[in-house]
Write an enzyme that holds these catalytic residues in place. Structure first.
Site, PDB file in Angstrom:
ATOM      1  N   LYS A 116    -103.092  -1.067 -22.608  1.00  0.00           N
ATOM      2  CA  LYS A 116    -102.207  -2.130 -22.121  1.00  0.00           C
ATOM      3  C   LYS A 116    -101.441  -1.579 -20.919  1.00  0.00           C
ATOM      4  CE  LYS A 116     -98.741  -5.515 -23.474  1.00  0.00           C
ATOM      5  NZ  LYS A 116     -97.902  -5.277 -22.285  1.00  0.00           N
ATOM      6  N   GLU A 173    -105.450  -5.737 -13.693  1.00  0.00           N
ATOM      7  CA  GLU A 173    -104.052  -5.329 -13.549  1.00  0.00           C
ATOM      8  C   GLU A 173    -103.875  -4.492 -12.288  1.00  0.00           C
ATOM      9  OE1 GLU A 173    -100.384  -5.386 -16.177  1.00  0.00           O
ATOM     10  OE2 GLU A 173    -102.365  -6.326 -16.289  1.00  0.00           O
ATOM     11  N   CYS A 496     -61.114 -15.294 -10.867  1.00  0.00           N
ATOM     12  CA  CYS A 496     -61.561 -13.895 -10.848  1.00  0.00           C
ATOM     13  C   CYS A 496     -62.786 -13.751  -9.950  1.00  0.00           C
ATOM     14  CB  CYS A 496     -61.889 -13.432 -12.264  1.00  0.00           C
ATOM     15  SG  CYS A 496     -62.439 -11.717 -12.359  1.00  0.00           S
TER      16      CYS A 496
END
Length: 735
Positions: A116, A173, A496
């Site tokens: 993976k 990938e 703020c």
């Protein structure tokens, strides 16, 4: 010309040997000579230049934006196995056998085991063997066209080898090797040291790779030295080779010239899966690239088809992750950050440490009670873990080697007077960046013993416990902790500065005022340059106010002005949600708007009146009442009305007139005509409540295509299941 064709073939051959097989046959100089000769020929004879020529890997001008690409076949996500032990592998195998109806004595299933990768999923489309398009995964259905950047990756063939089909999509990938990542950051350090503006260090290889893929200029992507692994197929024309198994498809990808991880292998049964997970876990640190787990896939394509999909995930695959990685480092200081809602969060500033694939230098300690529970003090050696390989956390104080609290291990940067060491509170405030305050351990008073290095040395080995400040370190408003809560909060609200930037982003969000073009970078610039002090200032900006702001050319300014003008016409519910009132989400905002009908009625409501709103309890009622009791918040509201913000108002609609009042719905699967958000909006407008989980209190489950576990749960509990058409009939029915 024959020479040009011959050179292209030679260069493709040698590039494959170099980038994919890591087995070059010729010196780099010889490759460069061949490359230069091809460039010379193509320059002299442009008609010889082809799109798949090695000279065309980097070329062309930078793009203005990315085109959208709809995937022919969805790029599905893979389910993650939560049990990171060997039992996770056994659970997956048992689930597959159960889904396939296999008896206990049936032979073990065949699987394909893969790594993976920790990178970015990409789909490559080839037509007649040539690369024509590369797209990111996106939401799985639609990605972005990044062909210009993907062409720069030497491991990705511009033309497939062997007998490729007419059309084929290759899934894989894009990643960055660790050595390439370190070299990239080394170059970045040199640029930063030379004073080049806008340069920064990259956090980890995955972020660097993802950023490179999404560069508009391919030259930048080429300089990042990206790599690629192929692992699957998308669309394939009918003449594609018939791959009967997942492992066969990996072999086919290799034959076409793609790099495929050599660790991929076949395995039989649960024990083999567990063994693969264990072995890759041992070898993980030695790999030249990052992985965060392994993937198991049922090997047989026929069985994959039988198993099918659930909730946009294949039933036949699972990602089996590894335990979080841990390292030991030193706490240099404890800072306090102020969030959008005023929450004060202590953050440990660490001696930077590489853990879980990224360099960690800051870790949240959540709140004072969590900090005390872990016993963390400035100077401690602590165990840092990336939980789930994503969020860094401090597990606790590391056992000292001597059996005593070791504070002598402070880094030289701490001893040299880093914020939080060797400075009084006033000195610290001047030294730290805007938006973050480093607080001395004794926050209520300056410590005369921390004014010098000598004073620091005298304080050790003892260091007092950290204490939360009694004032907001940004705006000096009182910082308080409500009874029963763990967090301290600034009471400054929209006053703020630390909350202002995030308040603008929340106000502009899609589900609030939906001001397209007002993103984080622009909001930060508007606040830091003092152009926006309060929300109404957004609507008072003039053309000259945008001058000098990054990415704010004339077209961007015009689009933002249009979006601001459009946002003035809204609904009371959206406006209430956009104000960022603590505890008031979209659902509560709708309840308040529906109950009171008008803003003034909400603003002037007492606690008892607020408690009469459905689903509003004491905490929410007190928060709404406190918000509108503060004059500066009311002033912001009145100024927003003054700039033209408006919405329909009137008496609240009686619940009896709403056809679905009192009903609870759950949506699951893909509906034929409506998006999930659109269906939810229609149901809520009709008085229904829409939740994410099915229970006995659920009135109806609206199920579309590929409905998953929610549908099964509804059937188990006997909850009524309807389709989109029936839901629309109910929406149109009289109340």
């Amino acid at each position: 010309m024959d020479e040009a064709a011959r050179l292209r073939e030679q260069l493709r051959h040698h590039a494959h040997l170099y980038y994919v097989l890591d087995a070059p046959e010729i010196p780099d100089a010889e490759y460069d000579r061949l490359f230069a000769r091809l460039q010379e020929l193509e320059a002299a004879h442009p008609e010889l230049r082809t799109p798949d020529s090695p000279t065309q890997r980097v070329g062309g001008a930078a793009l203005e934006s990315f085109a959208k690409v709809r995937h022919k076949l969805p790029m599905l996500s893979i389910r993650t196995e939560t049990d990171i032990s060997a039992e996770g592998a056994r659970a997956f195998d048992a689930r597959m056998r159960r889904e396939l109806g296999l008896l206990p004595d049936a032979p073990p299933l065949d699987y394909c085991c893969e790594l993976k990768f920790d990178g970015l999923a990409i789909s490559l489309r080839y037509e007649r063997g040539a690369l024509v398009q590369a797209a990111t995964r996106g939401d799985g259905e639609t990605g972005e066209d990044v062909t210009h950047n993907i062409r720069t990756i030497g491991q990705i063939p511009l033309r497939l080898q062997g007998g490729a089909p007419q059309v084929v999509e290759v899934r894989g990938e894009v990643y960055m090797r660790r050595d390439d990542f370190e070299a990239l950051n080394a170059r970045q350090r040199e640029k930063i040291a030379a004073g080049q503006k806008g340069e920064k260090l990259f956090v980890n290889p995955r972020n660097a790779a993802a950023g490179a893929v999404r560069q508009l200029d391919p030259a930048i992507a080429a300089a990042r030295r990206l790599s690629f692994f192929a692992y699957g197929l998308g669309e394939c024309s009918f003449d594609a080779p018939a791959c009967q198994t997942q492992f066969d498809s990996l072999e086919q990808l290799r034959a076409w010239g793609f790099p495929v991880a050599c660790q991929s292998r076949r395995a039989q049964g649960a024990q083999a899966l567990a063994a693969f997970h264990e072995q890759m876990g041992r070898e993980r640190a030695g790999l030249p690239f990052d992985i965060d787990g392994v993937v198991y896939k049922v090997d047989s394509v026929a069985l994959q088809r039988r198993l099918g999909f659930v909730s946009r995930e294949p039933r036949w695959a699972v990602a089996h992750k590894y335990p979080p990685q841990e390292q030991i480092t030193t706490v240099l200081g404890i800072d306090v950050q102020v969030g959008r809602t005023g929450r004060l969060t202590p953050v440990a500033r660490l001696d930077p440490v590489f853990v879980g694939g990224t360099t960690v230098s800051n870790v949240t300690l959540h709140n004072l009670f969590e900090l005390r529970r872990k016993g963390v003090r400035v100077g401690d050696r602590v165990i840092v873990r990336r939980a789930g390989d994503v969020i860094p956390e401090i597990v606790g104080v590391a056992p000292p080697a001597t059996g005593k609290r070791e504070r002598e291990s402070l880094s030289e940067s701490a001893r040299a007077g880093a914020p939080g060491f060797g400075m009084g509170c006033e000195a610290q405030s001047a030294a730290i960046p805007s938006g973050i305050a480093s607080i001395c351990n004794e926050a209520d008073r300056p410590d005369p013993g921390c004014a010098s290095r000598e004073g620091l040395a005298q304080r050790f080995p003892y260091v007092p416990n950290f204490r939360m400040p009694r004032q907001c370190p940004i705006c000096a408003s009182a910082a308080v902790r409500e009874k029963g809560e763990a967090d301290y909060r600034c009471t400054g609200g929209l006053f703020c500065a630390a909350q202002r930037r995030q308040a603008i982003l929340h106000f502009a969000a899609r589900r609030a005022m939906d001001i397209e073009g007002l993103g984080a970078k622009l909001a930060e610039q508007l606040v830091e340059q003092g152009k926006v002090q309060t929300l109404p200032d957004l609507y008072r900006l003039r053309r000259q106010d945008y001058a000098g702001l990054d990415r704010m050319a004339e077209k961007s300014v015009r689009n933002l002005e249009d979006a601001l003008e459009k946002s003035k016409q809204t609904t009371l519910a959206r406006f209430l949600y956009a104000l960022g009132i603590r505890h008031v989400g979209e659902s509560t905002a709708r309840d308040l708007a529906g109950h009171f009908g008008a803003l003034d009625a909400v603003m002037n409501a007492g606690l008892e009146q607020l408690l009469q709103v459905p689903d509003v309890g004491p905490v929410v009622a007190r928060s709404v009442h406190t918000f509108f009791a503060q004059p500066h918040n009311r002033e912001v509201v009145e100024q927003l009305r003054a700039v033209g913000m408006h919405w329909p108002e009137g008496a609240p609609a009686p619940a009896a007139l709403l056809p679905l009042a009192g009903k609870t719905f759950v949506l699951t699967g893909m509906l034929p005509t409506l998006t999930r958000d659109a269906a939810k909006a229609k149901l809520e407008a009709a008085g229904a409540k829409v939740t994410d989980s099915v229970s006995k209190k659920t009135s109806y489950v609206v199920a579309g295509e590929e409905a998953g576990s929610k549908l099964a749960k509804a059937r188990e509990l006997g909850v009524a299941v309807i389709d989109e058409a029936r839901m629309l009939e109910m929406l149109n029915a009289p109340g």
